[in-house]
Design a protein around this motif. Structure first.
Motif, mmCIF file in Angstrom:
data_model
loop_
_atom_site.group_PDB
_atom_site.id
_atom_site.type_symbol
_atom_site.label_atom_id
_atom_site.label_comp_id
_atom_site.label_asym_id
_atom_site.label_seq_id
_atom_site.Cartn_x
_atom_site.Cartn_y
_atom_site.Cartn_z
ATOM 1 N N GLY A 121 0.819 -1.212 0.000
ATOM 2 C CA GLY A 121 0.000 0.000 0.000
ATOM 3 C C GLY A 121 0.849 1.257 0.000
ATOM 4 O O GLY A 121 0.548 2.226 -0.725
ATOM 5 N N LYS A 122 1.915 1.256 0.791
ATOM 6 C CA LYS A 122 2.824 2.404 0.822
ATOM 7 C C LYS A 122 3.478 2.624 -0.534
ATOM 8 O O LYS A 122 3.642 3.759 -0.999
ATOM 9 N N ARG A 123 3.868 1.525 -1.167
ATOM 10 C CA ARG A 123 4.493 1.631 -2.491
ATOM 11 C C ARG A 123 3.516 2.211 -3.506
ATOM 12 O O ARG A 123 3.876 3.099 -4.296
ATOM 13 N N ILE A 149 -4.430 -2.087 2.093
ATOM 14 C CA ILE A 149 -3.906 -1.259 1.005
ATOM 15 C C ILE A 149 -4.713 0.024 0.850
ATOM 16 O O ILE A 149 -4.154 1.112 0.668
ATOM 17 N N LEU A 150 -6.029 -0.077 0.952
ATOM 18 C CA LEU A 150 -6.880 1.106 0.772
ATOM 19 C C LEU A 150 -6.621 2.156 1.846
ATOM 20 O O LEU A 150 -6.747 3.363 1.594
ATOM 21 N N ASP A 151 -6.250 1.703 3.048
ATOM 22 C CA ASP A 151 -5.890 2.665 4.093
ATOM 23 C C ASP A 151 -4.668 3.479 3.686
ATOM 24 O O ASP A 151 -4.579 4.677 3.987
ATOM 25 N N GLU A 152 -3.732 2.822 3.000
ATOM 26 C CA GLU A 152 -2.478 3.482 2.622
ATOM 27 C C GLU A 152 -2.653 4.416 1.424
ATOM 28 O O GLU A 152 -1.956 5.420 1.312
ATOM 29 N N ILE A 153 -3.552 4.069 0.511
ATOM 30 C CA ILE A 153 -3.702 4.895 -0.699
ATOM 31 C C ILE A 153 -4.863 5.883 -0.584
ATOM 32 O O ILE A 153 -5.191 6.580 -1.548
ATOM 33 N N THR A 268 8.351 -7.048 -5.757
ATOM 34 C CA THR A 268 8.378 -6.867 -4.303
ATOM 35 C C THR A 268 9.705 -6.239 -3.883
ATOM 36 O O THR A 268 10.122 -6.376 -2.730
ATOM 37 N N GLY A 269 10.372 -5.565 -4.801
ATOM 38 C CA GLY A 269 11.658 -4.960 -4.505
ATOM 39 C C GLY A 269 11.601 -3.867 -3.456
ATOM 40 O O GLY A 269 12.621 -3.483 -2.894
ATOM 41 N N PHE A 270 10.409 -3.364 -3.178
ATOM 42 C CA PHE A 270 10.207 -2.314 -2.180
ATOM 43 C C PHE A 270 10.062 -2.882 -0.777
ATOM 44 O O PHE A 270 9.949 -2.138 0.203
ATOM 45 N N MET A 271 10.052 -4.216 -0.650
ATOM 46 C CA MET A 271 9.777 -4.886 0.617
ATOM 47 C C MET A 271 11.073 -5.473 1.193
ATOM 48 O O MET A 271 11.878 -6.030 0.444
ATOM 49 N N PRO A 272 11.309 -5.353 2.508
ATOM 50 C CA PRO A 272 12.501 -5.969 3.098
ATOM 51 C C PRO A 272 12.562 -7.471 2.804
ATOM 52 O O PRO A 272 11.534 -8.152 2.846
ATOM 53 N N ALA A 273 13.754 -7.975 2.524
ATOM 54 C CA ALA A 273 13.920 -9.371 2.109
ATOM 55 C C ALA A 273 13.370 -10.361 3.134
ATOM 56 O O ALA A 273 12.845 -11.423 2.773
#
Length: 288
Positions: A121-123, A149-153, A268-273
């Motif tokens: 959602g942040k991404r 996700i809707l909370d974030e966007i 998913t490159g925006f997410m910690p591994a």
């Protein structure tokens, strides 16, 4: 001499017409310099421009004759049927969930799955997209993912659509075949529904669309992989060769011409591994 000249002209005209006709044949299309231009294009590699049955030429009544009035009528209707803007379809797989109990109602997101959805959602918020539509599968794990996700966007949750066609399932027997057995009835039941979902959401823009549109769909791994194969006109049986992570982003664009391109596949490159997953937790699978 006249006969010879006439014969030469006729032969030359015939050869020229034949040559240009061959040039128009997709099988003999000239390839870029980095391909083998001597090899004919295989049928399976040819693009079907009317894949969604919305090619303007297929929507307009053909010309009855070559009269100017009829040509004007045809050209006018064709112009009115032309899409002008692209459609962007962004597909999100649900977050990690627990396969607990015997029904969907007990398949809730794990703590990590909820965190994955929040990162996604942040991404999406960072991308600054103004969403025209948000649609989610009506299965619990997809609904919970969409809610986070809707909370974030900052999207109005009352506007989100819920679609049973997007539920997880077995779209088509995969190639190569998988090691475990699955009854044909599963593919027969789920395949038609998932194909119906593809036809509902994947098509070029309507002629009256006045700007590029953005549709967000929250769904499931099998469905998303099938959509990708169908949209890019790859063999649909190849869907299981693709792997996408939980809460990943897949972005497809349908141009006004009907051409389809892919921008992200399972991103998913925006997410910690440490939060990356693509399967149900082993210790919580099929727990009753």
């Amino acid at each position: 001499m006249r006969k010879f000249t006439a014969f030469a002209c006729g032969t030359g005209a015939g050869l020229t017409a034949y040559y240009f006709q061959k040039l128009r044949d997709p099988q003999f299309a000239v390839q870029n310099s980095w391909t083998n231009s001597e090899t004919p294009v295989r049928d399976c590699a040819l693009w079907d421009s009317n894949w969604d049955f919305r090619d303007p030429k297929s929507l307009v009544k053909p010309q009855k004759n070559d009269m100017p009035q009829e040509q004007n009528r045809y050209n006018s209707e064709l112009e009115k049927s032309l899409p002008k803007y692209a459609r962007h379809i962004i597909l999100i797989r649900h977050g990690e969930y627990l396969d607990v109990g015997n029904s969907d109602e007990t398949h809730h997101l794990t703590d990590r799955g909820r965190l994955q959805a929040k990162y996604t959602g942040k991404r999406l918020h960072e991308l600054g997209i103004k969403w025209d539509k948000v649609i989610a599968s009506n299965m619990v794990r997809a609904q919970e993912t969409a809610d986070i996700i809707l909370d974030e966007i900052n999207y109005d949750k009352t506007k989100m659509k819920h679609c049973s066609f997007l539920r997880e399932g077995a779209p088509i027997p995969p190639q190569p075949p998988v090691g475990h057995w699955k009854p044909e009835a599963s593919f027969y039941r789920d395949g038609a529904r998932i194909e119906a979902a593809f036809r509902r959401y994947f098509h070029r823009a309507y002629p009256d669309q006045e700007k590029e549109s953005y549709t967000l769909i929250v769904g499931h791994g099998n469905v998303i992989r099938y959509f990708v194969c169908r949209a890019l006109q790859f063999p649909a049986e190849a869907w299981l060769r693709i792997s996408i992570n939980h809460a990943s982003i897949t972005w497809l664009t349908i141009s006004p011409s009907g051409n389809v391109s892919i921008k992200y596949l399972g991103d998913t490159g925006f997410m910690p591994a440490k939060h990356l997953t693509n399967r149900i937790p082993r210790d919580a699978k099929n727990v009753v």
